[in-house]
Design an enzyme around this catalytic site. Sequence first.
Site, short mmCIF file in Angstrom:
data_model
loop_
_atom_site.label_atom_id
_atom_site.label_comp_id
_atom_site.label_asym_id
_atom_site.label_seq_id
_atom_site.Cartn_x
_atom_site.Cartn_y
_atom_site.Cartn_z
N ILE A 119 0.85 -1.18 0.00
CA ILE A 119 0.00 0.00 0.00
C ILE A 119 0.89 1.23 0.00
O ILE A 119 1.91 1.25 0.69
CB ILE A 119 -0.97 0.01 1.20
CG1 ILE A 119 -1.98 1.17 1.07
CG2 ILE A 119 -0.23 0.07 2.53
CD1 ILE A 119 -3.10 1.12 2.09
N ILE A 150 5.04 -1.22 2.78
CA ILE A 150 4.71 0.19 2.58
C ILE A 150 5.43 0.69 1.34
O ILE A 150 6.65 0.59 1.23
CB ILE A 150 5.14 1.04 3.80
CG1 ILE A 150 4.50 0.50 5.09
CG2 ILE A 150 4.76 2.50 3.56
CD1 ILE A 150 3.00 0.57 5.12
N LYS A 151 4.66 1.23 0.39
CA LYS A 151 5.26 1.74 -0.84
C LYS A 151 5.67 3.20 -0.65
O LYS A 151 4.85 4.05 -0.26
CB LYS A 151 4.28 1.63 -2.00
CG LYS A 151 4.06 0.22 -2.48
CD LYS A 151 3.09 0.15 -3.65
CE LYS A 151 3.75 0.48 -4.96
NZ LYS A 151 2.84 0.23 -6.11
N ILE A 152 6.93 3.49 -0.96
CA ILE A 152 7.47 4.84 -0.87
C ILE A 152 8.11 5.17 -2.21
O ILE A 152 8.95 4.41 -2.70
CB ILE A 152 8.52 4.93 0.25
CG1 ILE A 152 7.87 4.64 1.61
CG2 ILE A 152 9.19 6.31 0.26
CD1 ILE A 152 8.84 4.60 2.77
#
Length: 384
Positions: A119, A150-152
């Site tokens: 996400i 966690i998408k960064i």
Amino acid sequence: MTTAPTTATDATPAPLQALAEQGVSIWLDDLSREMITSGRLQAVVHERGVVGVTTNPSIFQAAMSKGTAYDEDISRYAREGRSVGETVFDLTTGDVKAACRVLRPVFDATRGRDGRVSIEVEPALAADADGTVQAARTLRDAVDEPNLLIKIPATSAGLGAVSAVLAEGISVNVTLIFALDRYRGVMNAFLTGLEQARKAGHDLSLIRSVASFFVSRVDTEVDARLDALAEGEHAEQARALRGRAGIANARLAYQAYQEVFSTPRWRNLADDGAHPQRPLWASTGVKDPAYPDTMYVTELVAPETVNTMPGGTLEAVAEHGEIRGDTVTGGYAESAEVLDALERLGIPYAEVTTRLEEDGVAKFVAAWEDLLEGVRTELGKATA
């Protein structure tokens, strides 16, 4: 060669089984409430060997703009007086939490290597490192599942956030990578984050990461520039280079991955239980109908990689994909020549990749704004 653990059954098509045997993890680049509740997500896990899921603002916007799967929740949130932001946050994290539970058996069977669901932090934070770190913590706490990524985005600010988030023991999917120099920066940020995590006392074996290197968007941008040369003195060279930049760029990224993850710095972390940050091929749906619809899968087969495919691409590979073994590691010199040839034609690599990163962030911001506006409209209808 490392074989990717898979949940494939005897019903899984041979090309998808062959991908797993070559060390490629098959992830699905799609998610929706209907996909979860109908059992389709479970089906692709068991029948297509899918071992992970990625999402982004565009995927959520598309999911919530059609059908009625979210109507009941939106009506309830409207009665409770929830804001648009709160509603979107709860809907998206709720879907991801449910998907994490579907993929949990894969996560357990592969000891955390796969079974992951990604996400993304709010796209507007792409230039805000501190805000990104806080958003990552908030998403981690809201989903509260061990198989979350966690998408960064791999912007300049994002690299510092990647290190800081990893240092807290949070697993990360670094996204929107286009340039080789930026990819090396991503790998450095990963190693720095693990070093900081170790210093803080975290168990490195529990931290996982992938680096999402985008492929088809490179060809879309480069081909448009090549087409502009179609009537000039370099027309023949331009035609010969169409559809080659994206794969060449990705293959050279894999070469960089092999170099970085064979250094003493990496081995020092690996000795303490760390896992390498695997390259993930993203944007693998073919946009030009002149190209084979499986091109960005069959031409990027290499051990310890992930290929996240939209549904159409997954089915195309299942039906007629030809898996010929490793199609990456023998092509480094040829790939470098492709990029050099583009430079000679006046198509600067740095300019192309910079524009792609800027456009990628802008597209996700626009999709997020469309999502907010759509939910705002639905909340308004529910209270009318």
